[in-house]
Design a protein around this motif. Structure first.
Motif, mmCIF file in Angstrom:
data_model
loop_
_atom_site.group_PDB
_atom_site.id
_atom_site.type_symbol
_atom_site.label_atom_id
_atom_site.label_comp_id
_atom_site.label_asym_id
_atom_site.label_seq_id
_atom_site.Cartn_x
_atom_site.Cartn_y
_atom_site.Cartn_z
ATOM 1 N N ASP A 486 -5.760 40.943 46.729
ATOM 2 C CA ASP A 486 -6.481 41.904 45.896
ATOM 3 C C ASP A 486 -5.808 43.269 45.894
ATOM 4 O OD1 ASP A 486 -8.338 40.190 44.983
ATOM 5 O OD2 ASP A 486 -9.962 40.798 46.307
ATOM 6 N N ASP A 487 -5.267 43.698 47.047
ATOM 7 C CA ASP A 487 -4.625 45.003 47.100
ATOM 8 C C ASP A 487 -3.369 45.024 46.247
ATOM 9 O OD1 ASP A 487 -3.405 43.182 48.788
ATOM 10 O OD2 ASP A 487 -2.878 44.668 50.325
ATOM 11 N N LEU A 488 -2.697 43.887 46.140
ATOM 12 C CA LEU A 488 -1.515 43.790 45.286
ATOM 13 C C LEU A 488 -1.918 43.881 43.823
ATOM 14 C CD1 LEU A 488 0.321 40.842 47.115
ATOM 15 C CD2 LEU A 488 0.633 43.295 47.469
ATOM 16 N N HIS A 489 -2.984 43.191 43.450
ATOM 17 C CA HIS A 489 -3.446 43.237 42.057
ATOM 18 C C HIS A 489 -3.896 44.646 41.674
ATOM 19 C CE1 HIS A 489 -4.326 38.712 42.596
ATOM 20 N NE2 HIS A 489 -3.206 38.856 41.924
ATOM 21 N N HIS A 490 -4.519 45.328 42.608
ATOM 22 C CA HIS A 490 -4.960 46.702 42.322
ATOM 23 C C HIS A 490 -3.766 47.572 41.955
ATOM 24 C CE1 HIS A 490 -7.314 50.393 42.629
ATOM 25 N NE2 HIS A 490 -6.328 50.907 43.347
ATOM 26 N N TYR A 491 -2.667 47.415 42.688
ATOM 27 C CA TYR A 491 -1.459 48.184 42.363
ATOM 28 C C TYR A 491 -0.949 47.803 40.974
ATOM 29 C CZ TYR A 491 3.211 50.171 42.588
ATOM 30 O OH TYR A 491 4.340 50.896 42.310
ATOM 31 N N ALA A 492 -0.898 46.510 40.691
ATOM 32 C CA ALA A 492 -0.394 46.052 39.385
ATOM 33 C C ALA A 492 -1.229 46.629 38.246
ATOM 34 C CB ALA A 492 -0.386 44.534 39.328
ATOM 35 N N ASN A 493 -2.537 46.667 38.412
ATOM 36 C CA ASN A 493 -3.397 47.200 37.358
ATOM 37 C C ASN A 493 -3.185 48.696 37.160
ATOM 38 O OD1 ASN A 493 -4.696 44.804 36.610
ATOM 39 N ND2 ASN A 493 -6.138 44.963 38.319
ATOM 40 N N GLU A 494 -2.982 49.426 38.255
ATOM 41 C CA GLU A 494 -2.851 50.876 38.152
ATOM 42 C C GLU A 494 -1.503 51.295 37.573
ATOM 43 O OE1 GLU A 494 -2.994 54.916 40.956
ATOM 44 O OE2 GLU A 494 -3.437 52.947 41.824
ATOM 45 N N TYR A 495 -0.455 50.541 37.881
ATOM 46 C CA TYR A 495 0.893 50.987 37.528
ATOM 47 C C TYR A 495 1.519 50.188 36.381
ATOM 48 C CZ TYR A 495 0.913 54.111 41.501
ATOM 49 O OH TYR A 495 0.623 55.131 42.365
ATOM 50 N N THR A 496 0.727 49.437 35.664
ATOM 51 C CA THR A 496 1.236 48.733 34.485
ATOM 52 C C THR A 496 0.957 49.559 33.230
ATOM 53 O OG1 THR A 496 0.969 46.534 35.452
ATOM 54 C CG2 THR A 496 1.057 46.664 33.053
ATOM 55 N N TRP A 497 2.014 49.840 32.497
ATOM 56 C CA TRP A 497 1.901 50.570 31.233
ATOM 57 C C TRP A 497 1.947 49.549 30.104
ATOM 58 C CZ3 TRP A 497 4.873 50.832 26.846
ATOM 59 C CH2 TRP A 497 4.643 51.895 25.965
ATOM 60 N N GLU A 498 1.052 49.662 29.163
ATOM 61 C CA GLU A 498 0.992 48.684 28.075
ATOM 62 C C GLU A 498 0.620 49.374 26.769
ATOM 63 O OE1 GLU A 498 -2.093 45.219 27.342
ATOM 64 O OE2 GLU A 498 -0.536 44.535 28.740
ATOM 65 N N LYS A 499 1.345 49.031 25.720
ATOM 66 C CA LYS A 499 1.049 49.633 24.424
ATOM 67 C C LYS A 499 1.576 48.742 23.308
ATOM 68 C CE LYS A 499 1.729 53.753 21.581
ATOM 69 N NZ LYS A 499 2.292 55.121 21.477
ATOM 70 N N LYS A 500 0.824 48.679 22.244
ATOM 71 C CA LYS A 500 1.287 48.015 21.029
ATOM 72 C C LYS A 500 1.970 49.074 20.181
ATOM 73 C CE LYS A 500 -0.335 44.782 17.489
ATOM 74 N NZ LYS A 500 -1.515 44.029 17.019
ATOM 75 N N LEU A 501 3.277 48.989 20.073
ATOM 76 C CA LEU A 501 4.045 50.006 19.364
ATOM 77 C C LEU A 501 3.663 50.058 17.890
ATOM 78 C CD1 LEU A 501 7.626 49.525 20.877
ATOM 79 C CD2 LEU A 501 5.901 51.223 21.512
ATOM 80 N N LEU A 502 3.708 51.259 17.350
ATOM 81 C CA LEU A 502 3.449 51.468 15.927
ATOM 82 C C LEU A 502 4.765 51.565 15.174
ATOM 83 C CD1 LEU A 502 0.686 54.212 16.259
ATOM 84 C CD2 LEU A 502 0.358 51.750 15.874
ATOM 85 N N PRO A 503 4.789 51.221 13.899
ATOM 86 C CA PRO A 503 6.020 51.369 13.118
ATOM 87 C C PRO A 503 6.557 52.795 13.210
ATOM 88 C CG PRO A 503 4.411 50.091 11.886
ATOM 89 C CD PRO A 503 3.702 50.590 13.111
#
Length: 513
Positions: A486-503
Motif C-alpha cells: 500500500d505504501d508503494l501504491h500511495h507513492y505511485a498515486n502521488e507522483y504520477t502525472w497524467e494528462k490528455k494532450l490537446l491539439p
C-alpha cells in the motif's frame, strides 16, 4: 492524428545524454567576476576561501598535501592527482590534456611534493592591469568548469597578476621533486584555490556533491502541482511558469520565430526546465505543413528537436526520426499503435545509448475519444524512494541485470543491464560495498521489451519480487489489495502525472529519467 495515444507512460532520467542540456549549467554568467567574494559564492564547501589559512601538511613521503579550509575541514590532495590536473598540461584553446594520468609514473617517475605554499595575487582589477605584471596565473573559471584554468568565460586562460593584497586571490604553489625531469617547467605548478576547493574529493565534499546532484522525490513531477522542491524555503526557482497541470508551459513562438529561426534564450529556458523537472509542455505548436515524413522541415516537432540537439535527430533506425502514432493501423509494428494500454516504460532501452529528449506533438485528438492520456513518472526519484522503503529490493535491482530486447523481422537488438545504476567511485576497492551511499545515476525500465533474465538460480525469485516492488511504486494503474505494498501504491498515486494532450500541445520529456 485523430487520437493521440503516445507511448502511454514514461520514465525519465535526469542525466540527459544530449550535452546541450548540461551546457545550460556551464554557460558563463554575465555578472562581474572581478570581486573575489563573488567568485566564492559558488564554491562547494560554502566557506570563504580567503580564510584558507595555510597548507596544513605535506607528508614526509611527499605524496599528499592537506589544505585547511575556513570551516576547519581538512582536505587532502594526492601528488598524482595534482600532477595530472596541472594547468600547464592543458592545451589551448581546446582544453584537452597534453599528458595522460599514467605518465605521472611512466614518463616522470612519480613526482612528489617538495614544498607547498599559499600565495596571494591581485587578479582582475583594472587598477592592477596597469601595473607591471610579474607572473602569469591560471584564469578564474566559471562555476562547475572542470578545466583547472579558464577555457571560456570572463577571464583569459592565463592572466597577468601582481603580488599583494589589493585584490587578493589565493593560489597553491607546488614545488616538485621530479625523478625523471624533462624540463625546468616541471619543477613547479600553480593552482587556483577556488578551483581546488570546488573539486575537493574528501568524504564530506563527495557527500555534498551527491546530495546536490542526485534526483530525489522533491525534484519529481507530481499528479497535483509543481515538484515539491519549489516550495522549500531554500528554493531559488519559483513555480511561476508552471501550469495547473504542474508542468512548465512555454509558447512555441518563444522558441522559434516566424522565420523559423531559433530563439536561443527561449531554447535555454526549455533545456533548463528539462534538466530540472524532466518534462515541459510547448503550447500553440503549429500544425505540420503536410504529413510527409520524408521532409522533416514540415514538422514543428522536428524544428524544436533539432534546435535542442544541435541540428540533427537520432535513433530513427526502427521507427524513423518522426513517427505518427495512429491507433488502429493494420499489422501495427508497435503496441503504441493499438488501443492496448501500456505500462510505464522508457523507449529503446535495448540500445546501448537510449534516446535522451523525446517530443510528442498532439496534432489532433477527438473530443469523444476515450483514453489516450500521456502519463509520466520520475523513475530516478522513484528509485531513490525504493532504496528507502525496500532496501533489499533496491539492492537486487542494482545487482541483477535485466535483458532488454527488440527482435522482429528486420531488427535484432538485445542489451543486458541492471534496472538501477549507481555511480562508481572506486572506494569499494578497499572498503565493503555500500549501495546506499552511492548516487543513483540511471534507471532502465521497459516491461514491454524485456526478455529472459539470466541469473544465478538463488536470485531468480527474489529478482521478480524486487521487480514487483518497483512496479508497484511507479505504476498507479495497479490496484491495492490492502497488502504490504500500500505504501508503494500511495507513492505511485502521488507522483504520477497524467494528462490528455490537446491539439497544439507538445510534451517534451527526458526519456532517461
Amino acid at each position: 492524428m485523430r487520437r493521440l495515444y503516445p507511448v502511454c507512460r514514461y520514465l525519465q532520467q535526469s542525466r540527459a545524454s544530449d550535452g546541450r542540456v548540461h551546457s545550460t549549467r556551464l554557460l558563463p554568467t554575465s555578472s562581474s567576476l572581478r570581486c573575489i567574494s563573488s567568485l566564492h559564492a559558488n564554491s562547494t564547501s560554502g566557506g570563504d576561501i580567503r580564510s584558507l589559512s595555510h597548507v596544513a601538511d605535506v607528508d614526509n613521503s611527499g605524496k599528499h598535501v592537506t589544505l585547511k579550509y575556513a570551516d576547519s575541514v581538512r582536505s587532502t590532495y594526492h601528488a598524482s592527482w595534482l600532477w595530472s590536473n596541472d594547468p600547464k598540461r592543458v592545451t589551448l584553446p581546446s582544453g584537452q590534456r597534453m599528458c595522460t594520468p599514467g605518465q605521472w609514473q611512466s614518463v616522470y617517475g612519480k613526482p612528489t611534493i617538495k614544498n607547498a605554499s599559499i600565495i596571494y595575487f591581485n587578479v582582475g582589477s583594472t587598477e592592477d592591469a596597469s601595473m607591471s605584471p610579474n607572473v602569469q596565473v591560471p584564469g578564474p573559471t566559471p562555476e562547475e568548469c572542470c578545466h583547472p584554468l579558464s577555457i571560456y568565460g570572463t577571464y583569459p586562460s592565463w592572466i597577468s597578476a601582481t603580488s599583494g593584497d589589493k585584490h587578493p586571490r589565493p593560489y597553491l604553489q607546488i614545488d616538485w621533486t621530479v625523478p625523471m625531469k624533462k624540463d625546468t617547467a616541471d619543477e613547479s605548478s600553480l593552482f587556483d584555490l577556488e578551483w581546488l576547493e570546488r573539486f575537493r574529493y574528501d568524504d564530506n565534499a563527495r557527500k555534498k556533491r551527491k546530495d546536490k546532484t542526485e534526483i530525489q522525490p522533491n525534484h519529481a513531477i507530481r499528479g497535483s502541482g509543481p515538484p515539491l522542491r519549489y516550495a522549500e524555503k531554500s528554493a531559488v526557482d519559483t513555480p511561476s511558469k508552471h501550469g495547473k497541470d504542474g508542468l512548465v508551459h512555454m509558447n512555441y513562438n518563444s522558441l522559434i520565430d516566424v522565420n523559423g529561426q531559433v530563439k536561443e534564450e527561449g531554447l535555454l529556458d526549455l533545456l533548463d526546465v528539462l534538466f530540472k523537472d524532466g518534462a515541459a509542455i510547448v503550447d500553440e505548436t503549429p500544425q505540420p505543413k503536410e504529413m510527409d515524413s520524408s521532409n522533416e522541415d514540415n514538422f514543428p516537432v522536428a524544428n524544436i528537436a533539432k534546435a535542442m540537439s544541435g541540428g540533427s535527430l537520432s535513433h530513427g533506425a526502427l521507427y524513423d526520426n518522426i513517427f505518427h502514432v495512429r491507433v488502429g493501423e493494420a499489422n501495427a509494428k508497435n503496441v503504441a499503435y493499438t488501443s492496448v494500454a501500456l505500462s510505464p516504460h522508457q523507449d529503446l532501452v535495448y540500445y546501448e545509448s537510449p534516446p535522451g529528449i523525446q517530443l510528442l506533438h498532439c496534432v489532433a485528438n477527438g473530443k469523444d475519444v476515450l483514453g489516450g492520456e500521456s502519463t509520466l513518472i520520475d523513475g530516478m526519484a522513484a528509485a531513490y524512494r525504493l532504496r528507502e522503503m525496500r532496501p533489499e529490493s533496491f539492492e537486487y535491482l542494482v545487482k541483477c541485470p535485466a535483458t532488454f530486447v527488440k527482435q522482429r523481422d528486420g531488427a535484432c537488438m538485445t542489451y543486458r543491464r541492471p534496472h538501477i545504476v549507481l555511480a562508481e567511485e572506486g572506494h569499494t576497492v578497499h572498503k565493503s560495498e555500500n549501495l546506499f551511499d552511492k548516487e543513483i545515476v540511471a534507471v532502465h525500465w521497459s516491461p514491454p521489451f524485456e526478455g529472459p533474465v539470466v541469473l544465478p538460480p538463488d536470485d531468480v525469485d527474489r529478482y521478480y519480487e524486487a521487480y514487483n516492488d518497483f512496479e508497484n511504486l511507479i505504476d498507479n494503474s495497479l490496484c491495492s489489495n490492502g497488502d504490504s505494498s500500500d505504501d508503494l501504491h500511495h507513492y505511485a498515486n502521488e507522483y504520477t502525472w497524467e494528462k490528455k494532450l490537446l491539439p497544439g500541445e507538445m510534451l517534451v520529456f527526458n526519456n532517461r529519467r
